[in-house]
Scaffold this active site. Structure first.
Site, short mmCIF file in Angstrom:
data_model
loop_
_atom_site.label_atom_id
_atom_site.label_comp_id
_atom_site.label_asym_id
_atom_site.label_seq_id
_atom_site.Cartn_x
_atom_site.Cartn_y
_atom_site.Cartn_z
N ASN A 167 -18.87 -14.45 27.50
CA ASN A 167 -18.85 -12.99 27.50
C ASN A 167 -19.20 -12.40 26.14
O ASN A 167 -18.95 -11.23 25.88
CB ASN A 167 -17.47 -12.49 27.94
CG ASN A 167 -17.11 -12.97 29.33
OD1 ASN A 167 -16.24 -13.82 29.48
ND2 ASN A 167 -17.84 -12.47 30.33
N ILE A 201 -19.33 -7.85 22.82
CA ILE A 201 -18.34 -8.42 23.72
C ILE A 201 -18.37 -7.69 25.05
O ILE A 201 -18.46 -6.46 25.07
CB ILE A 201 -16.92 -8.31 23.12
CG1 ILE A 201 -16.89 -9.02 21.76
CG2 ILE A 201 -15.88 -8.90 24.06
CD1 ILE A 201 -15.70 -8.62 20.93
N CYS A 202 -18.26 -8.45 26.10
CA CYS A 202 -18.11 -7.81 27.41
C CYS A 202 -16.68 -8.00 27.90
O CYS A 202 -16.29 -9.09 28.30
CB CYS A 202 -19.10 -8.44 28.41
SG CYS A 202 -18.89 -7.80 30.07
N LEU A 203 -15.92 -6.97 27.78
CA LEU A 203 -14.52 -7.04 28.20
C LEU A 203 -14.22 -5.75 28.94
O LEU A 203 -14.48 -4.66 28.42
CB LEU A 203 -13.61 -7.20 26.97
CG LEU A 203 -12.11 -7.31 27.22
CD1 LEU A 203 -11.79 -8.49 28.14
CD2 LEU A 203 -11.37 -7.47 25.91
#
Lengths: 769, 175
Positions: B108, B115-117
């Site tokens: 991610n 960041i992919c959150l």
């Protein structure tokens, strides 16, 4: 007239004296002059004769000389007066008489000087009293003559009195007033305590005052008389009242005044009053004046004693009530406040006084002054310095809280029970209610910050010393935690009741944490029972939630392996029962009941875990040095080891060897402790960690340092490495309450370095991972 | 009251650094400053292992730097990564922007460190704080969301721990 008047009739030298013949001739001449008519010069000559006769009769005489026979008989005198009456010569005659009085004052002076001198030499007021009798005599002898004028509708008495007064006042010597003061004092005091029989007649003051009144000098002496009475009131107050706080003195003083002093001055001001009622009416204003003085004296006295009165409150309540009445009568409030503030600064608000004493005095002050002045103006002015001082004291909160949480503390919660427990009110939140129809302006001597609507119950007042209540809550948690952990018999009722009371005061939400703590304790009991069902265990742990309990003093104490097994077993069972929850043991808290089986005896004791761990090691090896034990138990300070060893030595279980090591006494040593103690011994557990004994201030300091350490750790972790300057700068900027110098920080970092928490290379600090 | 604000104000009152107030006025509201200083305090006191963050410079509360360590028992164990956090001026109503500053091989996280959150994107809520974000990020390391990868290679390799670890270590730069 055409013929030569016969001036001189023939004289018979044998029959008449020269004087007689002169007189006859004179008479004759007058008749000739008047030409047979009854007026004019001839009359005048007759008048002159009558004047002469009257003067002779009126002339003031010296009473010390025997009275001369009357120069003229009554008839002649009367004729002379008759003669002088027609041409309105009586008034000048009276004037002449008064002049004579003035001229003769030297006669009085001699007496007065003599008596005064005698007084100066002997200080005998009784003798001095005679002076007034003598003066009286002078007055009556001289004044008798004035009566003659009365028949002719000419009242000379008042004029005479005035002349006498003027003469008298003009010749009084300087020491007269002190002599007279002494005499007055004597007559006033005499009537109650000092009555030698001889002086009874002369000291009867009404007569003295009558005399003074007769002379018309009472007004001139009024100052002296009132001063005497003022002084007497002062003496009376000073004699009877100092230190007498347990009963009301004011009624007694007033009684004394009415009984003794009032009749005395009555002679002075109202001797002629026909009846009681009139007397009272006349004396009314005078009485008021002296009553004011009485109150003022008592007020001054009590103001000077106020500090001790407050100390002795409530025993001194009567004195306070007296003072209240006096203050309302004399308006000495400003002076009172000033005095009390001065006393407080001098006797209370200094380093020598314990905080609990200051608090106690403050509470008493609140109670006293509330009684004195329900509006609270006095209290407000007096309390401010105390509150300011208390705020500076590091242990004030602790002191208040520990009293708050006990029933018999200085707060005496019990005495407020009647009014019920009231929730604590915030001083800041109460604003004036403008719609209140009973609104009153603040009292006129109130200081600017004064508010009538301030909270009035003592706890609210104490809590309002600080702006925030959080500090109290925190301290309450600490205290509650300590007390709950100290309870070993499972009786939590008292603590629960107290907590409920506190909740009423502080509100449920504020004390939620305390509630959780209480629940933890109660749950612990259930947990213990539940786990015991699974299998017997000698452990009785108290399970507390670390988020809600104040930090417990932790030391690294390595407990014996057997103990550890028991603990782990319990912990596993606990985690089984409460999934997701884990136990973390605090080895240094709690108590251990153990039994030592020695060769010849059994010793049972209730000891601290440290003491238990220490003695446990002796079961494998009978000689230990404190240092060995410290290493074994992983205890940093050898001191607590030594004290644990000494505790056992006192029980006769261990003995100290000359080299400082301890040796286990398998068989009791002769004359050693064992005999002195019974089978079941209780070693008083060391106070649960010295940490508690430490002052709140220190705790706060450590707490703050802990916060700062967290910041240092956080920034070192985030940045990787930082110089001391950078750490200092960031702390100063982001950490709360950071007010240390960089040198201070350097010392702190060095100690962290020693503990291996950080490392430093070329002045760059890193966190140890 | 946030602990930092008094010190900010105190500093400017003392005339030591009078520009702090100006900076604050220029870049953010007082509530935002309060909030951030509160969060700093919470984070410092939280004592959570493996995460840390701190304002980058004294004058700016909106840019933080920090480190994240991999949780024990994951492939990232004993590795630590540098991150940066940027707070927008309308924080906490808008999510902060987090980036890995040191290379991190993760399904991610893209090659630039983005960041992919979900909670930093559409699931953002003002109740989250730096502390919770960092904790989420830490757990994201061990439990990636392979359904929406930013780094497809990493997502593919995730199932093969050995190979993944090797790739990870080839990227990894100790800080």
């Amino acid at each position: 007239m055409n013929k030569e008047p016969q001036l001189f009739p023939k004289m018979n030298h044998n029959e008449m004296s020269i004087e007689e013949s002169l007189r006859t001739n004179w008479q004759f001449s007058i008749e000739v002059l008047n030409g047979g008519r009854e007026d004019s010069a001839g009359i005048r000559l007759l008048e002159a004769r009558a004047w002469e006769i009257a003067c002779e009769a009126l002339k003031p005489r010296n009473i010390h000389l025997p009275a001369p026979p009357p120069s003229y008989d009554e008839r002649t005198l009367q004729q002379a007066f008759e003669m002088l009456k027609a041409p309105h010569k009586l008034r000048p005659l009276l004037q002449w008489f008064l002049d004579q009085i003035r001229n003769c004052r030297y006669m009085l002076q001699k007496d007065i000087l003599e008596f005064t001198r005698h007084w100066e030499e002997t200080m005998d007021v009784r003798h001095f009293r005679e002076l007034f009798n003598v003066l009286s005599e002078w007055f009556s002898v001289w004044g008798k003559e004035v009566l003659a004028f009365k028949k002719y509708d000419l009242d000379g008495h008042f004029a005479f009195q005035r002349a006498f007064r003027a003469s008298l006042l003009s010749i009084l010597p300087p020491s007269f007033s002190s002599a007279f003061t002494a005499l007055l004092k004597f007559t006033l005091v005499d009537s109650e305590s000092f009555t030698p029989p001889a002086s009874q007649s002369l000291s009867r003051s009404p007569l003295l005052f009558e005399q003074i009144n007769t002379f018309g000098v009472s007004e001139d002496f009024e100052n002296i008389i009132t001063n005497v009475l003022y002084e007497e009131i002062r003496v009376r107050v000073m004699d009877t009242c100092p230190g007498e706080w347990e009963e009301s003195m004011l009624p007694g003083l007033r009684e004394w005044f009415t009984q003794k002093a009032l009749p005395w001055i009555a002679g002075m001001y109202a001797s002629g009053a026909p009846n009681e009622e009139r007397l009272r009416a006349v004396l009314g204003p005078v009485t008021q004046k002296f009553d004011y003085h009485l109150c003022k004296m008592l007020c001054d006295l009590r103001t000077n004693e106020i500090f001790d009165i407050i100390v002795n409150y409530p025993n001194s309540m009567s004195a306070v009530l007296d003072l209240k009445e006096c203050l309302s009568r004399t308006d000495q409030r400003a002076k009172f406040v000033q005095a009390l503030r001065k006393f407080n600064t001098r006797r209370l608000l200094h380093h020598g006084a314990e905080t609990s004493n200051i608090l106690e005095q403050y509470i008493n002050t609140i109670r006293c002054l509330r009684l004195l002045d329900p509006a609270g103006v006095l209290l407000f002015s007096v309390a401010e310095p105390i509150r300011r001082y208390l705020r500076e004291r590091p242990d004030t909160i602790r002191c208040i809280v520990s009293n708050l949480a006990t029933d018999d503390g200085i707060l005496g919660l019990s005495d407020e029970k009647d009014s019920g427990i009231t929730p604590i009110r915030d001083a800041l939140e109460s604003a004036d209610d403008y719609s209140d129809p009973n609104w009153h302006p603040e009292p006129n001597d109130a200081e600017p910050g004064f508010r009538t609507s301030r909270p009035t119950d003592i706890i609210s007042i104490l809590v309002s010393i600080y702006d925030s209540r959080d500090l109290f809550i925190k301290e309450l948690q600490i205290l509650l935690g300590r007390r709950l952990l100290a309870i070993t018999d499972g009786d939590y009722y008292d603590e629960m009741r107290r907590l409920e009371q506190l909740k009423l005061r502080f509100g449920d939400t504020q004390l939620q944490v305390c509630e959780v703590m209480m629940k933890d304790i109660l749950n612990s009991v259930r947990t213990r029972e539940g786990i015991r069902e699974l299998g017997e265990t000698p452990l009785h742990p108290t399970v507390i939630s670390h988020l809600f309990w104040p930090e417990q003093a932790k030391t690294s104490l390595v407990l014996p392996l057997e103990m550890k097994v028991l603990q782990d077993d319990f912990a596993t069972k606990y985690s089984d029962r409460n999934p997701g929850k884990y136990l973390k043991w605090i080895p240094n808290l709690g108590t251990v009941e153990l039994k030592l089986e020695l060769a010849d005896r059994t010793v049972a004791a209730k000891v601290t875990p440290l003491q238990a761990a220490v003695i446990h090691h002796f079961s494998n090896q009978d000689t230990w040095t404190p240092q060995e034990l410290a290493d074994k138990l992983d205890i940093a300070e050898a001191l607590s080891i030594t004290s644990a060893l000494q505790a056992w030595e006192n029980l006769g279980v261990l003995e100290e060897m000359p080299d400082g090591s301890y040796f286990l006494l398998e068989t009791a040593r002769e004359g050693r402790g064992a005999k002195r103690y019974n089978k079941m011994v209780l070693i008083a557990p060391e106070t649960v960690g010295e940490v508690e004994a430490a002052e709140t201030a220190e705790r706060e300091q450590t707490e703050r340092m802990r916060v700062h350490w967290q910041f240092i750790k956080g920034m070192l972790n985030s940045f990787g490495k930082l110089t001391l300057e950078e750490i200092h700068g960031k702390l100063r900027f982001f950490a709360p309450d950071y007010d240390h110098t960089q040198e201070h920080l350097a010392i702190f970092m060095q100690s962290a370095l020693k503990e291996g928490l950080v490392e430093v290379h070329d002045g760059v600090w890193r966190a140890v991972r | 009251m946030a602990p930092i604000l008094p010190s900010l104000l105190a500093a400017s009152r003392n005339g030591k650094s009078s520009d702090h107030l100006r900076i604050r006025g220029a870049t953010g509201s007082i509530t935002c400053i309060c909030r951030l200083s509160n969060e700093l305090m919470t984070l410092m006191m939280s004592n959570s292992p493996g995460i840390s963050a701190f304002p980058k410079s004294d004058s700016n509360l909106f840019d933080w730097v920090g480190t994240i360590e991999g949780a024990p028992g994951t492939v990232y164990e004993n590795l630590s990564f540098k991150i940066s956090i940027h707070f927008p001026s309308d924080y906490p109503y808008v999510a902060p922007v987090l980036r890995f500053e040191s290379p991190c091989f993760h399904p991610n996280v893209d090659l630039h460190g983005n960041i992919c959150l979900d909670i930093l994107k559409d699931k953002w809520s003002a109740v989250y704080s730096v502390h919770t974000i960092l904790l989420s990020l830490q757990s994201l390391l061990g439990e990636p969301n392979n359904d929406s990868p930013l780094n497809a290679d990493a997502a593919e390799l995730w199932g093969n721990e050995q190979e993944f670890k090797a790739r990870l270590m080839s990227y990894y730069r100790p800080i």
